[in-house]
Design a protein around this motif. Structure first.
Motif, PDB file in Angstrom:
ATOM      1  N   PHE A 121       0.815  -1.220   0.000  1.00 39.96           N
ATOM      2  CA  PHE A 121       0.000   0.000   0.000  1.00 39.96           C
ATOM      3  C   PHE A 121       0.851   1.274   0.000  1.00 39.96           C
ATOM      4  N   GLU A 122       2.156   1.100   0.270  1.00 36.40           N
ATOM      5  CA  GLU A 122       3.060   2.255   0.406  1.00 36.40           C
ATOM      6  C   GLU A 122       2.584   3.182   1.521  1.00 36.40           C
ATOM      7  N   ILE A 123       2.218   2.561   2.629  1.00 36.18           N
ATOM      8  CA  ILE A 123       1.764   3.290   3.815  1.00 36.18           C
ATOM      9  C   ILE A 123       2.574   2.786   4.998  1.00 36.18           C
ATOM     10  N   ASP A 124       3.044   3.686   5.846  1.00 34.43           N
ATOM     11  CA  ASP A 124       3.805   3.273   7.021  1.00 34.43           C
ATOM     12  C   ASP A 124       2.978   2.300   7.865  1.00 34.43           C
ATOM     13  N   VAL A 125       3.645   1.262   8.354  1.00 33.25           N
ATOM     14  CA  VAL A 125       2.927   0.211   9.062  1.00 33.25           C
ATOM     15  C   VAL A 125       2.210   0.738  10.302  1.00 33.25           C
ATOM     16  N   LYS A 126       2.799   1.715  11.000  1.00 38.97           N
ATOM     17  CA  LYS A 126       2.168   2.264  12.199  1.00 38.97           C
ATOM     18  C   LYS A 126       0.929   3.083  11.847  1.00 38.97           C
ATOM     19  N   CYS A 127       0.963   3.677  10.652  1.00 33.10           N
ATOM     20  CA  CYS A 127      -0.197   4.443  10.200  1.00 33.10           C
ATOM     21  C   CYS A 127      -1.300   3.518   9.695  1.00 33.10           C
ATOM     22  N   LEU A 128      -0.892   2.451   9.021  1.00 33.46           N
ATOM     23  CA  LEU A 128      -1.860   1.537   8.427  1.00 33.46           C
ATOM     24  C   LEU A 128      -2.659   0.785   9.480  1.00 33.46           C
ATOM     25  N   PHE A 129      -1.964   0.382  10.539  1.00 30.79           N
ATOM     26  CA  PHE A 129      -2.628  -0.412  11.581  1.00 30.79           C
ATOM     27  C   PHE A 129      -2.816   0.439  12.828  1.00 30.79           C
ATOM     28  N   SER A 130      -4.010   0.437  13.346  1.00 25.44           N
ATOM     29  CA  SER A 130      -4.325   1.274  14.497  1.00 25.44           C
ATOM     30  C   SER A 130      -3.638   0.758  15.748  1.00 25.44           C
ATOM     31  N   GLN A 131      -3.632   1.589  16.782  1.00 27.29           N
ATOM     32  CA  GLN A 131      -2.989   1.217  18.040  1.00 27.29           C
ATOM     33  C   GLN A 131      -3.692   0.070  18.745  1.00 27.29           C
ATOM     34  N   GLU A 132      -4.905  -0.270  18.292  1.00 29.05           N
ATOM     35  CA  GLU A 132      -5.620  -1.386  18.922  1.00 29.05           C
ATOM     36  C   GLU A 132      -5.120  -2.728  18.413  1.00 29.05           C
ATOM     37  N   SER A 133      -4.278  -2.701  17.388  1.00 34.49           N
ATOM     38  CA  SER A 133      -3.892  -3.970  16.763  1.00 34.49           C
ATOM     39  C   SER A 133      -3.095  -4.830  17.716  1.00 34.49           C
ATOM     40  N   PRO A 134      -3.227  -6.146  17.596  1.00 34.75           N
ATOM     41  CA  PRO A 134      -2.509  -7.073  18.456  1.00 34.75           C
ATOM     42  C   PRO A 134      -1.001  -6.991  18.276  1.00 34.75           C
ATOM     43  N   GLU A 135      -0.551  -6.352  17.190  1.00 35.56           N
ATOM     44  CA  GLU A 135       0.885  -6.302  16.946  1.00 35.56           C
ATOM     45  C   GLU A 135       1.624  -5.554  18.040  1.00 35.56           C
ATOM     46  N   ARG A 136       0.936  -4.644  18.739  1.00 35.70           N
ATOM     47  CA  ARG A 136       1.583  -3.876  19.792  1.00 35.70           C
ATOM     48  C   ARG A 136       2.111  -4.772  20.891  1.00 35.70           C
ATOM     49  N   ASN A 137       1.503  -5.930  21.092  1.00 34.04           N
ATOM     50  CA  ASN A 137       1.853  -6.780  22.223  1.00 34.04           C
ATOM     51  C   ASN A 137       2.948  -7.786  21.910  1.00 34.04           C
ATOM     52  N   HIS A 138       3.531  -7.678  20.750  1.00 33.32           N
ATOM     53  CA  HIS A 138       4.541  -8.656  20.368  1.00 33.32           C
ATOM     54  C   HIS A 138       5.805  -7.936  19.934  1.00 33.32           C
ATOM     55  N   GLY A 139       6.921  -8.252  20.552  1.00 35.84           N
ATOM     56  CA  GLY A 139       8.196  -7.689  20.134  1.00 35.84           C
ATOM     57  C   GLY A 139       8.579  -8.199  18.768  1.00 35.84           C
TER      58      GLY A 139
END
Length: 432
Positions: free
Chosen positions: A70-88
């Motif tokens: 999408f050529e969009i920064d991953v932090k912008c594309l996925f909201s802060q609610e995403s489960p990715e925040r909980n995984h290093g």
């Protein structure tokens, strides 16, 4: 599922795709490209995209690929609610790489069900007082079973089973950490599973991915501290490199490096190393040296323990059939058709009943021998009989490689002969 029930990231993924007027299949193509894969199962990935857009599972293993597509920064594309925040990212890197690679092969997304099943099993084990170390014997038994299943299962089925087991062992190793006293033994388990994965990927034609798994298998073997295991991975890798059309000089140089690096302990790995040298030498036109390498191979094979020699119905055994196979191979490439035929017939008779692919490979080797000896018609006909009678689901890149070698050996002035063109057409039709 109505719009407001979906997570924001799921709504965003669908909206970004539709804004670009991409179908889910086109999205799958672009994700594979973004992840660095030139081929893969679009249908499998399309099913995952549908689930991601419905919010059923977060695309943790494909987040970076989405960002690139999408050529969009991953932090912008996925909201802060995403489960990715909980995984290093460091903890998930190997898992992400594994699951992405397996998805390109058509293996379904494994993480959610496996994570759930593994969590339940871990709870049961704790209740029983079992720790990770008690699982090692079970995994060694599973690997021994894979030695037989490798010879019988079609590669497409085998890779699915291997992927689940690799993932499970990887998770166990991550939990116990490198400081655990059993960690070297777990490295041995991972090495063998990675070796099997590399061989199966190679059988399926995914040579680039297979090379990476060979490297993983070698690294794990070296960390296990078992020189026999290290030799096994190195030797098997060199043989497979020849079928993947890697430069023969590279194979010979690598064989010399391996011989200097590891002790010459009589084992299946050392026989594989000598076998690879013999095959590479004859491909280089150094026939006398190749025959000498066969003698070295015989000397090592004569010293193998009974546990290896008699383990006939397993990939991990090394019996008379494998020695005869290599001998037939060398004579065939040297253009010694009679010697190749004799050793191929003896090898075929010695093969275990569960080896479904080697008989065809030996028939093709005989074809190479006859063509190189000048008997093009007989060589091509012999190869054709073996190839067309082989079950399609058991066809591998090793078989296709040998079939192509039969054609490559045909002199240019004879390539238009009916027997040759018919065999070429058969190979083309089989691949399409």
């Amino acid at each position: 599922m109505i719009e407001k029930q979906r997570p924001a990231w799921a709504v965003r993924l669908q909206a970004e795709r539709e804004n670009r007027e991409w179908s889910r299949k086109e999205m799958a193509r672009r994700l594979l490209l973004a992840a660095g894969y030139t081929h893969g199962s679009l249908d499998s990935l399309v099913r995952q995209i549908r689930d991601w857009e419905k919010g059923r599972h977060f695309p943790r293993d494909w987040a970076r690929a989405y960002s690139t597509a999408f050529e969009i920064d991953v932090k912008c594309l996925f909201s802060q609610e995403s489960p990715e925040r909980n995984h290093g990212e460091g903890d998930d890197m190997e898992r992400r790489r594994l699951l992405q690679a397996l998805a390109t092969l058509g293996v379904p997304a494994l993480a959610p069900p496996l994570d759930a099943i593994q969590s339940i099993r871990d709870g049961v084990d704790r209740a029983l007082g079992r720790d990770e170390g008690t699982h090692l014997d079970e995994w060694n038994e599973a690997i021994a079973e894979y030695g037989s299943r490798y010879l019988t299962l079609p590669p497409e089925r085998l890779i699915s089973e291997l992927s689940a087991d690799v993932y499970t062992v990887q998770q166990t190793m991550a939990r116990i950490g490198t400081g655990d006293r059993k960690f070297p033994e777990w490295c041995g388990v991972m090495s063998m599973l990675s070796l099997l994965t590399a061989k199966t990927l190679s059988n399926l034609g995914h040579q680039a991915e297979a090379r990476r798994w060979w490297a993983t298998a070698q690294s794990a073997a070296d960390r296990s501290g078992d020189p026999k295991l290290s030799l096994t991975v190195a030797g098997e890798g060199l043989i497979r490199a020849l079928y993947a059309e890697r430069p023969t000089r590279m194979v010979l140089a690598k064989a010399d490096e391996v011989r200097e690096r590891y002790p010459a302990v009589p084992c299946a790995g050392l026989t594989s190393l000598h076998s690879a040298r013999a095959q590479a030498l004859v491909r280089e036109g150094r026939t006398d040296e190749a025959i000498a390498a066969i003698r070295d191979l015989r000397a090592v094979a004569d010293k193998l323990p009974d546990s290896v020699i008699k383990n006939r119905e397993s990939l991990f055994g090394w019996g008379e059939d494998r020695l005869l196979y290599t001998t037939a191979w060398v004579h065939a490439y040297a253009g010694r058709a009679e010697a190749a035929d004799e050793n191929a017939r003896r090898a075929t008779a010695a093969l275990p009943a569960n080896d479904l692919r080697s008989p065809t490979q030996l028939a093709l080797i005989q074809g190479i021998g006859h063509v190189r000896a000048g008997d093009v018609t007989e060589g091509v006909r012999h190869a054709r009989r073996g190839y067309e009678n082989h079950p399609p689901e058991q066809r591998t890149t090793m078989i296709d490689h040998l079939a192509n070698q039969v054609l490559a050996a045909v002199p240019a002035q004879r390539r238009a002969e009916p027997a040759v063109t018919e065999f070429r057409d058969l190979l083309v039709s089989a691949r399409t």
